[in-house]
Design a protein around this motif. Structure first.
Motif, mmCIF file in Angstrom:
data_model
loop_
_atom_site.group_PDB
_atom_site.id
_atom_site.type_symbol
_atom_site.label_atom_id
_atom_site.label_comp_id
_atom_site.label_asym_id
_atom_site.label_seq_id
_atom_site.Cartn_x
_atom_site.Cartn_y
_atom_site.Cartn_z
ATOM 1 N N SER A 1 0.815 -1.214 0.000
ATOM 2 C CA SER A 1 0.000 0.000 0.000
ATOM 3 C C SER A 1 0.851 1.266 0.000
ATOM 4 C CB SER A 1 -0.951 0.011 1.197
ATOM 5 O OG SER A 1 -0.247 -0.275 2.359
ATOM 6 N N GLU B 1 3.273 1.879 -1.942
ATOM 7 C CA GLU B 1 3.452 2.215 -3.350
ATOM 8 C C GLU B 1 2.246 3.002 -3.869
ATOM 9 O OE1 GLU B 1 5.613 -0.672 -6.000
ATOM 10 O OE2 GLU B 1 3.596 -0.762 -6.827
ATOM 11 N N LEU B 2 1.085 2.522 -3.483
ATOM 12 C CA LEU B 2 -0.154 3.181 -3.925
ATOM 13 C C LEU B 2 -0.236 4.591 -3.323
ATOM 14 C CD1 LEU B 2 -2.458 1.972 -5.675
ATOM 15 C CD2 LEU B 2 -3.802 1.915 -3.608
ATOM 16 N N LEU B 3 0.179 4.671 -2.056
ATOM 17 C CA LEU B 3 0.148 5.950 -1.350
ATOM 18 C C LEU B 3 1.077 6.960 -2.027
ATOM 19 C CD1 LEU B 3 -1.416 6.681 1.163
ATOM 20 C CD2 LEU B 3 0.540 6.074 2.538
ATOM 21 N N LEU B 4 2.214 6.463 -2.467
ATOM 22 C CA LEU B 4 3.193 7.355 -3.087
ATOM 23 C C LEU B 4 2.849 7.714 -4.531
ATOM 24 C CD1 LEU B 4 6.363 5.693 -1.614
ATOM 25 C CD2 LEU B 4 5.473 7.934 -1.042
ATOM 26 N N SER B 5 1.883 7.002 -5.100
ATOM 27 C CA SER B 5 1.443 7.367 -6.459
ATOM 28 C C SER B 5 0.465 8.546 -6.392
ATOM 29 C CB SER B 5 0.790 6.171 -7.144
ATOM 30 O OG SER B 5 -0.479 5.922 -6.582
ATOM 31 N N THR B 6 0.099 8.948 -5.181
ATOM 32 C CA THR B 6 -0.775 10.101 -4.983
ATOM 33 C C THR B 6 0.110 11.325 -4.694
ATOM 34 O OG1 THR B 6 -0.944 9.911 -2.596
ATOM 35 C CG2 THR B 6 -2.460 8.548 -3.854
ATOM 36 N N ARG C 1 5.946 2.152 -12.985
ATOM 37 C CA ARG C 1 6.358 2.937 -11.810
ATOM 38 C C ARG C 1 6.863 4.320 -12.225
ATOM 39 N NH1 ARG C 1 7.305 0.546 -6.921
ATOM 40 N NH2 ARG C 1 9.034 1.966 -6.557
ATOM 41 N N CYS D 1 3.845 6.427 -13.108
ATOM 42 C CA CYS D 1 3.084 6.834 -11.915
ATOM 43 C C CYS D 1 3.915 7.700 -10.965
ATOM 44 C CB CYS D 1 2.594 5.608 -11.162
ATOM 45 S SG CYS D 1 1.388 4.677 -12.073
ATOM 46 N N LEU E 1 6.668 6.823 -9.322
ATOM 47 C CA LEU E 1 7.211 6.089 -8.181
ATOM 48 C C LEU E 1 8.704 5.815 -8.326
ATOM 49 C CD1 LEU E 1 4.300 3.524 -7.837
ATOM 50 C CD2 LEU E 1 4.842 5.344 -6.235
ATOM 51 N N LYS F 1 0.535 13.563 -11.175
ATOM 52 C CA LYS F 1 -0.154 12.561 -10.363
ATOM 53 C C LYS F 1 -1.666 12.790 -10.353
ATOM 54 C CE LYS F 1 3.639 11.145 -7.379
ATOM 55 N NZ LYS F 1 4.247 11.196 -6.050
ATOM 56 N N TYR G 1 -3.930 5.022 -10.245
ATOM 57 C CA TYR G 1 -3.143 3.781 -10.273
ATOM 58 C C TYR G 1 -3.819 2.705 -9.446
ATOM 59 C CZ TYR G 1 0.957 0.775 -9.321
ATOM 60 O OH TYR G 1 1.828 -0.278 -9.177
ATOM 61 N N PHE H 1 -1.708 -4.450 -3.998
ATOM 62 C CA PHE H 1 -2.581 -3.915 -2.951
ATOM 63 C C PHE H 1 -3.754 -3.195 -3.593
ATOM 64 C CE2 PHE H 1 -3.987 -0.358 -0.383
ATOM 65 C CZ PHE H 1 -4.298 -0.988 0.803
ATOM 66 N N TYR I 1 -7.588 -1.162 1.912
ATOM 67 C CA TYR I 1 -7.317 -1.564 3.296
ATOM 68 C C TYR I 1 -8.475 -2.427 3.789
ATOM 69 C CZ TYR I 1 -3.661 1.955 3.248
ATOM 70 O OH TYR I 1 -2.541 2.678 2.940
ATOM 71 N N THR J 1 -6.199 11.975 -0.227
ATOM 72 C CA THR J 1 -4.784 11.950 -0.630
ATOM 73 C C THR J 1 -4.616 12.595 -2.011
ATOM 74 O OG1 THR J 1 -5.075 9.726 -1.511
ATOM 75 C CG2 THR J 1 -4.141 9.900 0.692
ATOM 76 N N HIS J 2 -5.701 12.636 -2.796
ATOM 77 C CA HIS J 2 -5.637 13.279 -4.108
ATOM 78 C C HIS J 2 -6.218 14.697 -4.081
ATOM 79 C CE1 HIS J 2 -4.855 9.266 -5.997
ATOM 80 N NE2 HIS J 2 -4.135 10.039 -6.765
#
Lengths: 370, 300
Positions: A204, A206-211, B48, B51, B53, B77, B82, B87, B90, B105-106
């Motif tokens: 997660s 990775e997903l968080l850092l894509s934001t 990556r 996106c 990363l 972003k 993505y 994952f 949650y 977060t966006h």
């Protein structure tokens, strides 16, 4: 630029995780209670009721007076034995820590020559107990002189020791305030390292850092709930210390709180550092225990006095924030020194907290941006 | 046609190892772009980079007209949604909590969040309670909600990394229906998958091997370019023993098992008669799987 809305969002998410994860809650709320009760009850520096065996070959009023003096104190539990061999056997079997041998000529020597000798054999395998026994024997010896030989002290120099801050040398008073450091060290490192390694492990992060979320926002949002948990655990330690062990708190709550906050930041930073080194929870637990538990137990003065350590270890201890926080916590509970008096531990704690947090945030940021 | 993604001479190096070597391609607005390759081909590294990363060692990545450079990450972003394979959501949070978190977060405002959520729920025909814990959802529904989370900020480009891995065939088919619907909503879909039948749904496909782009085009283009001669589906009349298989493979440019059959491309069409002695033979069009095997794994 850090955006508070995003930080609060991460904070809220962490709170959900904590509230729905029994392990974290137990760690934060139950573990401090268990540790305080365990350490408070199990660790006792005031040795009492030491199993002591004796051979009275004199069997005279003088020897009886001496034995009565020993037995009437709370420090010794006396049992007689027939001869030196059976007494030695008792020590071998751990039934006695000390063997007292009063020779047949004791009364004659004491009353005739004022030089009566009593042999005391101590179990050298138990340093803690025999150190204390040695001290008590000296006290009994002085009383024996006074009662048997009727020697009264007319010395012009009379040493009268009084113990400040902890008059009864109560072990709990000494141990429990330091426990706040141990509990917080374990909790802050473990929970911070776990929460971040968990994000890595399940992908997660990775997903968080894509934001657009910034690494610093992740750090702050994730650390905040655990800082609060750490504070809650200190409050738990405080309440248990005050109610169960009647440990006084004579200092300033504000000074104690400031020290606690500095200490928390340092250890939360260390937790972050662990999370940059390992990215799975199992390894995070192991490293966190090694980094959190060991130094806070060994190099903080919590149990082992730093003054008696070799110089090298004293120097090593200074780099651990726990060493300074234990001083502050113990001081505020028992002494109540002012912030000026505590300038050294506060300065050292501030410097170490600052460097640890800086180092960890930089390393964490680099790791995320790899 | 305008491009939403432009990758020019992209190189990503880890130590001495080139994960991506001089890759260039473009994705146009509104298309479904499939990105295929064996494990370790450099797909994930390229994703990556797109996106934000991973940083490119050299080369350029332009998303919706913006160069991927320091300081512009947020703008880029904001245009990318993505959905990772590893994952999705949650598990210990509810659907609402997950979506609220993704939106914040966006930087999606509360008002936009409600509107976007309602549009996206309509898209996936969502009828579960938002207060349900994600752990209680079947994997197919979970994937759909994860798609909503990836789209909650209304990105122009959606990057889906193996979105249907571990999902039932029915849910997979439905998920691809959603992907097609997304293109009607002016979204561009950049997707990786290991399922070749799914990849046939893509408008264009890029094939990666050992960090290099080895082919790009529409599905028919890839098939025609890869196989210029007729492909046959052969079914052995009796089980092939080693010698039989060897003698047949000597006649072929391609000889690949395909279920209980084989797909073959002959070196000379005249050899068909010798093949018919041992097998039932029928003409077939090559599948994408044939293309993949020939191009990606053919040289192994």
């Amino acid at each position: 630029m850090i955006k508070m809305r995003r930080v609060l969002s991460i904070f809220r998410k962490e709170i959900y995780h904590i509230v729905r994860d029994p392990f974290t809650l137990i760690m934060a709320l139950v573990m401090p209670v268990i540790m305080v009760l365990m350490f408070g009850s199990a660790v006792e520096f005031n040795v009492q009721n030491v199993a002591t065996t004796y051979i009275d070959e004199s069997k005279t009023p003088s020897s009886l007076t001496f034995l009565n003096l020993l037995g009437s104190s709370k420090y010794f539990q006396l049992t007689s034995t027939d001869n030196i061999f059976s007494g030695y056997k008792r020590m071998e079997r751990e039934q006695a820590k000390a063997l007292i041998i009063i020779p047949p000529t004791f009364e004659y020597d004491v009353l005739g020559n004022n030089t009566g000798h009593i042999q005391i054999l101590l179990d050298g395998t138990d340093n803690t107990a025999i150190g204390a026994i040695g001290g008590y024997i000296g006290f009994v010896q002085a009383k024996a002189c006074s009662e048997i030989c009727k020697i009264t002290e007319h010395s012009t120099v009379k040493l009268v020791p009084k113990f400040l801050f902890n008059p009864e040398l109560n072990s709990q008073w000494f141990i429990v305030p330091g426990l706040a450091a141990v509990v917080m060290a374990i909790l802050s490192i473990l929970l911070t390292a776990l929460t971040i390694s968990r994000e890595w492990e399940r992908g997660s992060m990775e997903l968080l850092l894509s934001t657009p979320v910034r690494p610093l926002e992740i750090v702050v949002g994730k650390i905040m709930p655990y800082a609060i948990l750490g504070l809650v655990s200190v409050i738990v330690v405080y309440i248990v210390a005050r109610t169960f062990y009647s440990v006084p708190f004579v200092g300033s709550h504000l000074v104690f709180f400031c020290g606690t906050i500095l200490f928390l930041f340092a250890y939360l930073g260390l937790g972050l550092l662990v999370s940059t080194v390992v990215r799975n929870q199992q390894a995070a637990v192991q490293i966190a225990m090694a980094v959190g538990l060991m130094p806070s137990m060994l190099f903080s003065g919590f149990i082992f006095a730093l003054e008696h350590m070799p110089f090298v270890f004293k120097c090593i201890a200074t780099i651990f924030p726990a060493r300074w926080y234990v001083t502050i916590a113990r001081d505020q509970f028992l002494k109540g020194s002012s912030l000026q008096d505590l300038w050294l531990p506060f300065t050292a704690l501030s410097i170490s907290a600052y460097f640890i947090v800086q180092l960890c945030v930089a390393k964490f940021k680099r790791t995320l941006e790899q | 046609m305008r491009n939403i993604v432009e990758v020019q001479n992209l190189c990503v190096k880890f130590g001495d190892f080139f994960a991506v070597k001089d890759v260039s391609f473009a994705v146009t607005y509104g298309e479904i772009f499939g990105f295929l390759g064996a494990n370790g081909a450099g797909k994930t590294t390229t994703i990556r980079v797109i996106c934000g990363l991973t940083h490119a060692t050299s080369g350029e990545v332009i998303i919706a007209g913006e160069h991927f450079i320091k300081g512009k990450e947020d703008i880029i972003k904001a245009n990318v949604g993505y959905m990772s394979q590893r994952f999705t959501l949650y598990n210990d949070l509810t659907i609402k909590e997950n979506l609220d978190f993704a939106a914040t977060t966006h930087n999606v405002s509360r008002k936009d969040l409600q509107r976007n959520k309602s549009d996206l729920f309509d898209l996936i025909q969502f009828n579960k309670k938002e207060s349900s814990l994600v752990s209680e959802l079947p994997s197919g529904i979970k994937q759909q909600v994860a798609l909503v989370a990836a789209l909650i900020h209304q990105p122009k480009l959606v990057v889906l990394d193996e979105p249907t891995a571990g999902v039932s065939p029915v849910s997979r088919a439905y998920f691809w229906e959603l992907i097609r619907k997304l293109t009607k909503m002016n979204k561009t879909v950049f997707v990786t998958t290991h399922y070749m039948d799914e990849a046939e749904n893509c408008d264009r496909i890029a094939l990666m091997r050992s960090g290099e782009l080895i082919a790009i085009g529409t599905v028919p283009e890839l098939k025609n370019n890869t196989f210029s001669t007729q492909m046959y589906n052969i079914t052995p009349k009796k089980p092939l023993i080693n010698d039989d298989a060897e003698s047949i493979s000597r006649l072929c440019l391609l000889f690949e098992p395909y279920g209980i059959h084989y797909h073959v491309v002959l070196k000379h069409d005249a050899d068909i008669t010798s093949l018919e002695d041992k097998c039932y033979v029928e003409k077939v069009n090559p599948s994408l799987e044939d293309v993949f095997i020939k191009l990606v794994e053919g040289d192994r």
